[in-house]
Design an enzyme around this catalytic site. Sequence first.
Site, PDB file in Angstrom:
ATOM      1  N   GLY A 215      33.892  41.377  32.096  1.00 55.91           N
ATOM      2  CA  GLY A 215      34.472  41.663  33.400  1.00 55.91           C
ATOM      3  C   GLY A 215      34.748  40.414  34.210  1.00 55.91           C
ATOM      4  O   GLY A 215      35.008  39.331  33.685  1.00 55.91           O
ATOM      5  N   CYS A 216      34.654  40.575  35.526  1.00 53.88           N
ATOM      6  CA  CYS A 216      35.106  39.539  36.446  1.00 53.88           C
ATOM      7  C   CYS A 216      34.305  38.251  36.388  1.00 53.88           C
ATOM      8  O   CYS A 216      34.800  37.207  36.825  1.00 53.88           O
ATOM      9  CB  CYS A 216      35.107  40.087  37.875  1.00 53.88           C
ATOM     10  SG  CYS A 216      36.347  41.378  38.174  1.00 53.88           S
ATOM     11  N   HIS A 217      33.064  38.292  35.899  1.00 55.10           N
ATOM     12  CA  HIS A 217      32.289  37.051  35.819  1.00 55.10           C
ATOM     13  C   HIS A 217      32.363  36.417  34.433  1.00 55.10           C
ATOM     14  O   HIS A 217      31.583  35.516  34.100  1.00 55.10           O
ATOM     15  CB  HIS A 217      30.832  37.259  36.231  1.00 55.10           C
ATOM     16  CG  HIS A 217      30.101  38.326  35.468  1.00 55.10           C
ATOM     17  ND1 HIS A 217      29.941  38.296  34.094  1.00 55.10           N
ATOM     18  CD2 HIS A 217      29.470  39.463  35.889  1.00 55.10           C
ATOM     19  CE1 HIS A 217      29.249  39.344  33.704  1.00 55.10           C
ATOM     20  NE2 HIS A 217      28.940  40.074  34.773  1.00 55.10           N
TER      21      HIS A 217
END
Length: 403
Positions: A187-189
Site C-alpha cells: 500500500g501507501c507506505h
Amino acid sequence: MNAPSCHVSRQGTEPLESASDAPTAPPPGGMGFVIEGLGTALPQGRLEQAQTARALARISGSDPAKYAALFRRANIQARHFALPPDVLSDLVEGTTHTDSPFVPRPGSDQDGPSTGQRMKAYSQFAPELALRAARIALEEAGVAPETVAHLITVSCTGFAAPGVDLALIEGLNLPRQVQRLHVGFMGCHGAVNALRTARGLAAVEEDPQARLLTVAVELCSIHFRSRPDPRSVVANALFADGAAAVVGRGERHATAASLPTGSGYRVVDGGAMLFPGTAEAMTWTIGDHGYEMTLDPRVPEWIGAHLRPWLEPWLARRGLGLESIGSWAVHPGGPRVLDATAEALGLPSEALAVSRQTLAELGNLSSPTILFLLERLRRRSAPRPVLALGFGPGLAAEVLLLE
C-alpha cells in the site's frame, strides 16, 4: 471540451509493542543508506478533478452535483492517469472512439473491466513509467547502470512475471546478475518498506561500487469502479498514477563528496507499528473486476489514538523528540488522514504544507508519493532530519528517519 492533456474491529487505546519498539541505541555511524539520485515520473494524461467527477458520475448514473461535492472534499485539483489520452478523451466526452475495455458501452457490466484486462493495462503502461523515473535517478546520481547490484521494485496495483523488474533490467541495461526483490501489496507506505530494505542490504554489501536501485510504480486508476457505492467513490476521488526511483549505496562506501549536503538524503533508521484491533480498517483485495479497497471512516480516530503513544517513545530511544524533526514527509492518504496526523502529533499547520500541496496537485499516488514528498522537500532545502510517515493495511504506520 478539449481532449485531456494528457479498507467487527475491536478498539484499544494502548499500542502493542513491535520488534522495532525494543530498546534501541541510535544507529551506528556508517550504517546508513545514502541516496545519490532521485527521480519522479507522471503519465501524460492529466484531468482536472471536476472533469473526472463529471465523467465518473455519468458512467455510474449518479447525481453529478452530489458526485462533484464528494470529489471536492478530497482537496485535489488534478491528477495524472496512465490510460492513453484518446481513452481519457472518450471517458470525459462520453464517446466510444476507442475499443478500450475501460470505456463503457451501453449495457456493459457496471463493474468495468475484468481483473485480467486491468492487469494487461498494468503490464502495458507501468514499465515505461518506472523506466522514466529510474533513468532520472541514475542520471542525477551520475551512476552507470552496470554498477547496480540490487534492484527493489514496489507496487500494489499490478502483478506480472516477468514484470516491471525485467523491463527495468532490459531497458536500463542493468547487469544480468542484479539481485531482485519485490515489495508487493504494502500500500501507501511501500516505498518506506523498500528504503528500509535498501538500508539493510547496503549494510552488508561488500562491493564499494555497488549501487541499489529502488523503483515504485502504481497505476491506481486502472482499478477505478463505476458502481456508485461510497467505497468506490472515495477511491475514485483520491487515487492517481505515478512512479519514483532512488539510487544509492551504503554510507560506509560513500565518499565524502557523495555524502548528502544540500541535496541528498541519508536513511538512518526505520520503524513500524501495527495498531491493535484495526485489521479491517483498510483493506486492498483482489476481486473479479480489479482490486477493491475498503477504508473505515474511523481511520483518523485510530491514528489519533495510537500514533503519538508509539512514535514519541520510538524517537526518544534515538535521542529525538517530535520537536527535533525538521521536516515531515507524511503520506497524504487524504485530507482527514493529514488532519488526524497533525492533531495527534501537535504539529503546526505549516508542517504538512508539502503533503497537502502534493495531494492537491497530484492526488494520492500510493507508494511513490513518499518519494515525491522527499523530492519536493529537497528542492526547498527543507530542514532536517526528515521523518517520512505512511499508513497502510494493518492498520499500520511505517516511518523512516532521514538526515
